[in-house]
Design a protein around this motif. Structure first.
Motif, mmCIF file in Angstrom:
data_model
loop_
_atom_site.group_PDB
_atom_site.id
_atom_site.type_symbol
_atom_site.label_atom_id
_atom_site.label_comp_id
_atom_site.label_asym_id
_atom_site.label_seq_id
_atom_site.Cartn_x
_atom_site.Cartn_y
_atom_site.Cartn_z
ATOM 1 N N VAL A 91 2.924 -31.064 -26.196
ATOM 2 C CA VAL A 91 2.942 -29.604 -26.256
ATOM 3 C C VAL A 91 2.208 -28.968 -25.075
ATOM 4 C CG1 VAL A 91 3.170 -29.599 -28.760
ATOM 5 C CG2 VAL A 91 0.893 -29.497 -27.742
ATOM 6 N N ARG A 92 1.472 -29.766 -24.291
ATOM 7 C CA ARG A 92 0.809 -29.232 -23.098
ATOM 8 C C ARG A 92 1.745 -29.211 -21.894
ATOM 9 N NH1 ARG A 92 -2.681 -32.625 -25.745
ATOM 10 N NH2 ARG A 92 -4.670 -31.754 -26.456
ATOM 11 N N ASN A 93 2.790 -29.995 -21.951
ATOM 12 C CA ASN A 93 3.790 -30.018 -20.889
ATOM 13 C C ASN A 93 4.691 -28.789 -21.015
ATOM 14 O OD1 ASN A 93 6.784 -30.780 -20.241
ATOM 15 N ND2 ASN A 93 5.559 -32.204 -19.003
ATOM 16 N N PRO A 94 5.012 -28.101 -19.930
ATOM 17 C CA PRO A 94 5.847 -26.885 -20.035
ATOM 18 C C PRO A 94 7.170 -27.121 -20.762
ATOM 19 C CG PRO A 94 4.863 -27.023 -17.858
ATOM 20 C CD PRO A 94 4.543 -28.315 -18.551
ATOM 21 N N SER A 95 7.823 -28.256 -20.493
ATOM 22 C CA SER A 95 9.078 -28.536 -21.181
ATOM 23 C C SER A 95 8.824 -28.859 -22.654
ATOM 24 C CB SER A 95 9.796 -29.704 -20.503
ATOM 25 O OG SER A 95 10.195 -29.341 -19.197
ATOM 26 N N GLN A 404 18.575 -32.829 -23.665
ATOM 27 C CA GLN A 404 17.494 -33.713 -24.097
ATOM 28 C C GLN A 404 17.093 -34.675 -22.983
ATOM 29 O OE1 GLN A 404 17.924 -35.456 -28.074
ATOM 30 N NE2 GLN A 404 19.385 -33.837 -28.607
ATOM 31 N N ASP A 405 18.084 -35.160 -22.225
ATOM 32 C CA ASP A 405 17.773 -36.029 -21.095
ATOM 33 C C ASP A 405 16.932 -35.290 -20.055
ATOM 34 O OD1 ASP A 405 19.112 -38.145 -22.193
ATOM 35 O OD2 ASP A 405 20.985 -37.789 -21.082
ATOM 36 N N ALA A 406 17.278 -34.007 -19.829
ATOM 37 C CA ALA A 406 16.520 -33.217 -18.857
ATOM 38 C C ALA A 406 15.086 -32.993 -19.335
ATOM 39 C CB ALA A 406 17.224 -31.881 -18.615
ATOM 40 N N PHE A 413 8.462 -35.449 -23.731
ATOM 41 C CA PHE A 413 8.201 -36.409 -24.803
ATOM 42 C C PHE A 413 7.262 -37.519 -24.356
ATOM 43 C CE2 PHE A 413 12.835 -35.195 -25.054
ATOM 44 C CZ PHE A 413 12.611 -34.090 -25.861
ATOM 45 N N GLY A 414 6.636 -37.367 -23.225
ATOM 46 C CA GLY A 414 5.746 -38.388 -22.727
ATOM 47 C C GLY A 414 6.510 -39.674 -22.447
ATOM 48 N N THR A 415 5.881 -40.813 -22.740
ATOM 49 C CA THR A 415 6.520 -42.095 -22.455
ATOM 50 C C THR A 415 6.655 -42.987 -23.661
ATOM 51 O OG1 THR A 415 4.367 -43.060 -21.879
ATOM 52 C CG2 THR A 415 5.660 -42.082 -20.086
ATOM 53 N N THR A 416 6.310 -42.464 -24.871
ATOM 54 C CA THR A 416 6.314 -43.334 -26.055
ATOM 55 C C THR A 416 7.372 -42.969 -27.062
ATOM 56 O OG1 THR A 416 4.724 -41.949 -27.253
ATOM 57 C CG2 THR A 416 3.822 -43.693 -25.846
#
Length: 418
Positions: A91-95, A404-406, A413-416
């Motif tokens: 939620v800290r990431n703009p996307s 969703q890919d973008a 979604f981070g990396t997990t």
């Protein structure tokens, strides 16, 4: 699910929750039919409850996932997250924030259990989300609340049991301050937060305007001092630990030894004292003017307890309980946890339920206590980390696979994500 409509179907809660207190509160909502969507932080591998020992499986923080790894999980996590959905989201990431706000636009409440200063830092207070959804209810459950000198401090059950005076009331008089065996502040705080959230949603549905709910474990623990606090604040009474877990004012009302174990005997009404002495074969104690009422028995506490204890220790628990129950005396065996779960009444009330799990197979756990109409007869296990990303983003948020890919490429979604 259940055969009919569950009472909270149609309620959607976005839960920025972790560990015990918060998830325990939203578990009640989920069991009653609410759509609880857990937002799990990819930076820390999801809800920390997934890593709580001793019964864990899957990837642990800092390890490499295997090809068949479903992600971190634990029986602790399973016990308080059934019937929920999991979305991994930064939620800290703009996307990630874009996705979060789209979820908020289609929800009734945002529910969190973070430090009291964190909801504002994350932008999840009503003031910060009202432009997305003016009806949104933002319910914060924190250690110490969103105001006051301790608002930025972490709060945990053990700390609160000490700080709020609970430990000074628990244990033997000559022993150390002691916590309760269960995480009562966490659990009571979670239920209080769930109640506050429902009250907020009811108000928002009436007025069209949402609000903040500021619930804290500290407030919960202090409020549960209740009559003890009233005695102290009004009459100067100082509560203290009592021998054999005795009630502070009612006599007899405590644990007693039998010939082979322990039982609880309670006389919170005068009629129960008369029934007890009859069951003990000592009706003359009921006629003794020293023991004739609550005040008299309290004044002669040691004499009363000595007489009752001497009588009870002469027979076994299996002998005493049927006799006491026959005479209508409130009483109970002091069970172990396995004995409590195996009680006939636990089964009759449907308090043990089962869910299927791909690693543990059949996971048996206890139900929540709120009963509204017919209880649900089927439950979904707690979700794997990010298990519901695809469904939620497609069905609830309306994102296409390409979108969703973008978002994924942008780090939403981070990396997990599963």
């Amino acid at each position: 699910m259940s055969g009919g409509r569950l009472p909270l179907q149609g309620l959607r809660v976005i839960a920025v929750e972790q560990y015990g207190a918060g998830p325990f509160g939203s578990l009640h909502l989920a069991d009653l039919g609410a759509d609880v969507i857990k937002i799990e932080d990819p930076a820390v591998g999801g809800d920390v409850g997934r890593f709580t020992p001793p019964y864990t499986t899957g990837t642990q923080p800092g390890t490499q996932a295997g090809a068949e790894d479903r992600g971190p999980d634990s029986l602790f996590f399973q016990s308080i997250n059934r019937n929920k959905r999991s979305v991994v989201l930064d939620v800290r990431n703009p996307s990630g924030r874009e996705v979060f706000e789209r979820l908020v636009a289609n929800a009734d409440a945002v529910y969190s259990n973070l430090r009291g200063d964190v909801p504002e830092k994350l932008g999840i207070t009503y003031r910060q989300l009202a432009h997305v959804n003016p009806r949104i209810v933002c319910c914060s459950l924190s250690g110490f609340g969103m105001s006051g000198p301790r608002r930025s401090q972490p709060g945990y059950d053990y700390l609160l049991q000490g700080l709020a005076g609970w430990m000074s009331l628990t244990g033997a008089p000559d022993g150390p301050p002691t916590k309760s065996g269960a995480s009562l502040v966490d659990f009571a705080g979670g239920v209080t937060a769930a109640l506050a959230l429902l009250a907020g949603v009811h108000g928002a549905r009436e007025t069209g305007i949402g609000t903040d709910c500021d619930v804290s474990l500290y407030d919960t623990a202090i409020s549960m001092l209740n009559y003890l606090a009233a005695w102290h604040l009004t009459a100067g009474h100082e509560p203290a630990r009592t021998a054999n877990s005795a009630h502070p004012s009612l006599v007899p009302f405590q644990n007693f030894r039998t010939a082979d174990s322990w039982i609880v005997v309670a006389c919170p009404k005068e009629k129960f004292w008369r029934r007890l002495v009859t069951a003990l074969g000592e009706p003359e104690w009921g006629a003794d003017p020293r023991f004739g009422d609550f005040a008299g028995r309290a004044d002669h506490r040691e004499e009363v307890l000595g007489l009752v204890q001497k009588a009870l220790i002469a027979r076994t628990t299996a002998e005493w309980l049927p006799l006491l129950e026959e005479h209508g005396v409130p009483c109970a065996r002091v069970n172990t946890v396995p004995e409590a779960l195996a009680e006939e009444h636990s089964a009759a009330r449907g308090l043990v339920l089962e869910v299927d799990h791909p690693v543990w197979g059949r996971v048996r756990q206890v139900a929540t206590a709120a009963r509204v109409g017919e209880p649900r007869d089927r439950h979904r296990r707690a979700p794997a980390l990010g298990e519901d990303n695809g469904a939620v983003l497609t069905d609830l948020c309306g994102y296409t696979p390409r979108e969703q890919d973008a978002l994924r490429a942008a780090g939403a979604f981070g990396t997990t994500e599963n």
